[in-house]
Design a protein around this motif. Sequence first.
Motif, PDB file in Angstrom:
ATOM      1  N   GLU A 148       3.228  24.582   7.803  1.00 56.13           N
ATOM      2  CA  GLU A 148       1.817  24.204   7.918  1.00 56.13           C
ATOM      3  C   GLU A 148       1.722  22.687   8.043  1.00 56.13           C
ATOM      4  OE1 GLU A 148      -0.943  26.052   8.050  1.00 56.13           O
ATOM      5  OE2 GLU A 148       0.033  28.012   7.811  1.00 56.13           O
ATOM      6  N   ASP A 149       0.679  22.218   8.717  1.00 59.55           N
ATOM      7  CA  ASP A 149       0.462  20.782   8.886  1.00 59.55           C
ATOM      8  C   ASP A 149      -0.377  20.226   7.732  1.00 59.55           C
ATOM      9  OD1 ASP A 149       1.840  21.035  11.195  1.00 59.55           O
ATOM     10  OD2 ASP A 149       0.220  20.483  12.537  1.00 59.55           O
ATOM     11  N   TYR A 150       0.027  19.035   7.261  1.00 54.15           N
ATOM     12  CA  TYR A 150      -0.699  18.361   6.182  1.00 54.15           C
ATOM     13  C   TYR A 150      -0.649  16.854   6.428  1.00 54.15           C
ATOM     14  CZ  TYR A 150      -0.239  22.712   3.522  1.00 54.15           C
ATOM     15  OH  TYR A 150      -0.297  24.022   3.095  1.00 54.15           O
ATOM     16  N   SER A 151      -1.577  16.168   5.800  1.00 57.22           N
ATOM     17  CA  SER A 151      -1.439  14.718   5.667  1.00 57.22           C
ATOM     18  C   SER A 151      -1.090  14.456   4.211  1.00 57.22           C
ATOM     19  CB  SER A 151      -2.721  13.993   6.065  1.00 57.22           C
ATOM     20  OG  SER A 151      -3.772  14.293   5.177  1.00 57.22           O
ATOM     21  N   ILE A 152      -0.071  13.631   3.987  1.00 62.33           N
ATOM     22  CA  ILE A 152       0.332  13.323   2.615  1.00 62.33           C
ATOM     23  C   ILE A 152       0.339  11.808   2.420  1.00 62.33           C
ATOM     24  CG2 ILE A 152       1.683  15.430   2.295  1.00 62.33           C
ATOM     25  CD1 ILE A 152       4.218  13.721   2.718  1.00 62.33           C
ATOM     26  N   GLU A 153      -0.138  11.397   1.258  1.00 61.46           N
ATOM     27  CA  GLU A 153      -0.067   9.995   0.853  1.00 61.46           C
ATOM     28  C   GLU A 153       1.116   9.857  -0.084  1.00 61.46           C
ATOM     29  OE1 GLU A 153      -2.752   6.567  -1.444  1.00 61.46           O
ATOM     30  OE2 GLU A 153      -3.527   8.607  -1.169  1.00 61.46           O
TER      31      GLU A 153
ATOM     32  N   ILE B 240      -2.252  15.281  -1.226  1.00 62.87           N
ATOM     33  CA  ILE B 240      -1.982  16.196  -0.111  1.00 62.87           C
ATOM     34  C   ILE B 240      -3.319  16.692   0.420  1.00 62.87           C
ATOM     35  CG2 ILE B 240      -0.860  18.343   0.634  1.00 62.87           C
ATOM     36  CD1 ILE B 240       0.929  18.127  -1.861  1.00 62.87           C
ATOM     37  N   LYS B 241      -3.496  16.659   1.745  1.00 65.55           N
ATOM     38  CA  LYS B 241      -4.700  17.207   2.370  1.00 65.55           C
ATOM     39  C   LYS B 241      -4.289  18.140   3.505  1.00 65.55           C
ATOM     40  CE  LYS B 241      -8.012  13.476   1.390  1.00 65.55           C
ATOM     41  NZ  LYS B 241      -8.987  14.331   0.675  1.00 65.55           N
ATOM     42  N   ASN B 242      -4.970  19.278   3.609  1.00 64.97           N
ATOM     43  CA  ASN B 242      -4.678  20.208   4.699  1.00 64.97           C
ATOM     44  C   ASN B 242      -5.422  19.775   5.970  1.00 64.97           C
ATOM     45  OD1 ASN B 242      -7.341  21.027   4.364  1.00 64.97           O
ATOM     46  ND2 ASN B 242      -6.804  22.914   3.282  1.00 64.97           N
ATOM     47  N   LYS B 243      -5.342  20.596   7.021  1.00 66.47           N
ATOM     48  CA  LYS B 243      -5.941  20.221   8.300  1.00 66.47           C
ATOM     49  C   LYS B 243      -7.458  20.137   8.235  1.00 66.47           C
ATOM     50  CE  LYS B 243      -5.706  25.027   9.895  1.00 66.47           C
ATOM     51  NZ  LYS B 243      -5.125  25.936  10.919  1.00 66.47           N
ATOM     52  N   ASP B 244      -8.072  20.751   7.196  1.00 61.82           N
ATOM     53  CA  ASP B 244      -9.515  20.664   6.997  1.00 61.82           C
ATOM     54  C   ASP B 244      -9.903  19.541   6.050  1.00 61.82           C
ATOM     55  OD1 ASP B 244     -10.017  22.939   8.639  1.00 61.82           O
ATOM     56  OD2 ASP B 244      -9.420  24.245   6.978  1.00 61.82           O
ATOM     57  N   GLN B 245      -8.904  18.681   5.721  1.00 60.00           N
ATOM     58  CA  GLN B 245      -9.102  17.529   4.832  1.00 60.00           C
ATOM     59  C   GLN B 245      -9.486  17.931   3.413  1.00 60.00           C
ATOM     60  OE1 GLN B 245      -8.528  14.005   5.555  1.00 60.00           O
ATOM     61  NE2 GLN B 245      -7.335  15.288   6.966  1.00 60.00           N
ATOM     62  N   GLN B 246      -9.001  19.101   2.994  1.00 55.25           N
ATOM     63  CA  GLN B 246      -9.202  19.560   1.617  1.00 55.25           C
ATOM     64  C   GLN B 246      -7.992  19.175   0.777  1.00 55.25           C
ATOM     65  OE1 GLN B 246      -9.655  23.735   2.582  1.00 55.25           O
ATOM     66  NE2 GLN B 246     -11.889  23.642   2.347  1.00 55.25           N
TER      67      GLN B 246
ATOM     68  N   ARG C 178       0.839  -1.198   0.000  1.00 60.41           N
ATOM     69  CA  ARG C 178       0.000   0.000   0.000  1.00 60.41           C
ATOM     70  C   ARG C 178       0.874   1.247   0.000  1.00 60.41           C
ATOM     71  NH1 ARG C 178      -3.894  -0.546   5.092  1.00 60.41           N
ATOM     72  NH2 ARG C 178      -1.821  -0.669   6.068  1.00 60.41           N
ATOM     73  N   THR C 179       0.241   2.391  -0.267  1.00 56.64           N
ATOM     74  CA  THR C 179       0.914   3.659  -0.065  1.00 56.64           C
ATOM     75  C   THR C 179       0.901   3.977   1.426  1.00 56.64           C
ATOM     76  OG1 THR C 179      -1.184   4.792  -0.478  1.00 56.64           O
ATOM     77  CG2 THR C 179       0.327   4.576  -2.345  1.00 56.64           C
ATOM     78  N   ALA C 180       1.811   4.858   1.845  1.00 53.13           N
ATOM     79  CA  ALA C 180       1.855   5.290   3.242  1.00 53.13           C
ATOM     80  C   ALA C 180       1.177   6.652   3.370  1.00 53.13           C
ATOM     81  CB  ALA C 180       3.295   5.376   3.730  1.00 53.13           C
ATOM     82  N   ILE C 181       0.619   6.924   4.543  1.00 53.16           N
ATOM     83  CA  ILE C 181       0.014   8.226   4.824  1.00 53.16           C
ATOM     84  C   ILE C 181       0.707   8.804   6.054  1.00 53.16           C
ATOM     85  CG2 ILE C 181      -2.087   9.486   5.422  1.00 53.16           C
ATOM     86  CD1 ILE C 181      -3.691   7.384   3.942  1.00 53.16           C
ATOM     87  N   LEU C 182       1.228  10.030   5.919  1.00 54.71           N
ATOM     88  CA  LEU C 182       1.969  10.683   6.989  1.00 54.71           C
ATOM     89  C   LEU C 182       1.316  12.013   7.355  1.00 54.71           C
ATOM     90  CD1 LEU C 182       5.574  10.335   5.493  1.00 54.71           C
ATOM     91  CD2 LEU C 182       4.396   8.697   6.958  1.00 54.71           C
ATOM     92  N   TRP C 183       1.381  12.347   8.620  1.00 55.74           N
ATOM     93  CA  TRP C 183       1.035  13.696   9.074  1.00 55.74           C
ATOM     94  C   TRP C 183       2.369  14.430   9.195  1.00 55.74           C
ATOM     95  CZ3 TRP C 183      -0.684  14.911  14.784  1.00 55.74           C
ATOM     96  CH2 TRP C 183      -0.872  16.299  14.932  1.00 55.74           C
ATOM     97  N   ILE C 184       2.527  15.505   8.398  1.00 52.55           N
ATOM     98  CA  ILE C 184       3.839  16.147   8.307  1.00 52.55           C
ATOM     99  C   ILE C 184       3.727  17.662   8.486  1.00 52.55           C
ATOM    100  CG2 ILE C 184       4.764  14.361   6.795  1.00 52.55           C
ATOM    101  CD1 ILE C 184       4.079  17.672   5.226  1.00 52.55           C
ATOM    102  N   ARG C 185       4.884  18.262   8.688  1.00 57.33           N
ATOM    103  CA  ARG C 185       5.046  19.717   8.631  1.00 57.33           C
ATOM    104  C   ARG C 185       6.356  20.008   7.902  1.00 57.33           C
ATOM    105  NH1 ARG C 185       4.503  23.662  13.752  1.00 57.33           N
ATOM    106  NH2 ARG C 185       2.318  23.169  13.321  1.00 57.33           N
ATOM    107  N   SER C 186       6.305  20.874   6.888  1.00 63.26           N
ATOM    108  CA  SER C 186       7.509  21.202   6.120  1.00 63.26           C
ATOM    109  C   SER C 186       8.283  22.316   6.808  1.00 63.26           C
ATOM    110  CB  SER C 186       7.120  21.643   4.704  1.00 63.26           C
ATOM    111  OG  SER C 186       8.250  22.123   4.020  1.00 63.26           O
ATOM    112  N   TYR C 187       9.609  22.128   6.903  1.00 63.66           N
ATOM    113  CA  TYR C 187      10.471  23.157   7.468  1.00 63.66           C
ATOM    114  C   TYR C 187      11.289  23.857   6.385  1.00 63.66           C
ATOM    115  CZ  TYR C 187       9.130  21.631  12.075  1.00 63.66           C
ATOM    116  OH  TYR C 187       8.390  21.350  13.199  1.00 63.66           O
ATOM    117  N   SER C 188      10.871  23.674   5.140  1.00 68.00           N
ATOM    118  CA  SER C 188      11.446  24.454   4.055  1.00 68.00           C
ATOM    119  C   SER C 188      10.712  25.785   3.966  1.00 68.00           C
ATOM    120  CB  SER C 188      11.297  23.705   2.725  1.00 68.00           C
ATOM    121  OG  SER C 188      11.679  24.528   1.647  1.00 68.00           O
TER     122      SER C 188
END
Length: 343
Positions: free
Chosen positions: A306-311, A291-297, A253-263
């Motif tokens: 910013e916080d995101y969930s990425i697949e 990519i989904k933001n904190k509002d799942q958009q 399967r693909t992986a899903i991560l909750w991330i924050r970019s420091y770039s």
Amino acid sequence: MHYNNLMIESKNLQDLFTMEEKIINLLPQDDARKYRRIIHKNLVIEIYTFWENFVKELIFECYKKYKKVIVNTQFIKRYFKSIQDNSYIRKVFLGNITDEGFNITIESLCHSNNLNYDVLTDLYSKLCFDKNDFAIHLNENTSLSCTINDLKGNFVEPIFDETTKPPYNKIQNIKGYLQVLVASRNTVAHQYQVSEIFTLNQLQSIFNFIVALCEVIIEYCSSQILKKSAEMKENISKRVFPKLIIRSNSKERTAILWIRSYSKKIVPKNKALFCYDKNSGIYRKASIVQIKNKDQQDCTEILPYEDYSIEINTDSMIRQRHKAFNICILEDEIPEYTHSISI
């Protein structure tokens, strides 16, 4: 390392395959049989040219863009040894000496006549890259394995050297199929009569193998740059910090991560990420699927801090039990670097 050039050039060559197929389907059987010789010659030359240009340009890009982690005493010694060993490189080098210094060009750094596996790894040695790591990237890449199986299914036989005995491992098959391309190119370039003519399907299999190999090479070169930068404590990457592994990539399967970019820069969806695989000791490419933001958009980019969930899709092992995970972005814009030599 940019994937854009690979994708563009491979698509252009794929369009040529499509055109040749349309032409041969319109020809009578006898004419189609004769035209197969033309297809064979044209596509063998095109595939080999694509392969050679890609490898040389990528290696030179590594040197040019990341001099600060590439150029050291060992690199200079290996570069001068290659000049000493080859009269053509020596002539090119002498033509690039000025009062201000000498300029390393793609001709002097990446010169080769027949770009087989051994020549390829020799080019890596000039950059002081780890050959053992290259074998890990090759052995553990699933897409490359699929193209090798496809070659076998289309009855394309690898060319092994006399010292290679069965059973053949994956690296030996890669060497053998690269040698098929090199030998075929030499035959069509230097001989009027060509005894072995590949079908369009066989040529497509060879091309697919080369594209998959090029993708592994991008991953390998990126990994080597990242590892060298860590050893030298040079900051040429930005970490995308995984706050939580939501879903592992077990069971294919693909992986899903909750991330924050420091770039400080925006990260587009098509940007390559690199995951450090502790088991193998290398960085593997990770492609962003969603990519989904904190509002799942759904989003097309990752904004700084910013916080995101990425697949993501990657060959690197991502498990929920992993408490620390290194995933980063290789920076494209690196300050210019000059290495001084005293005489």
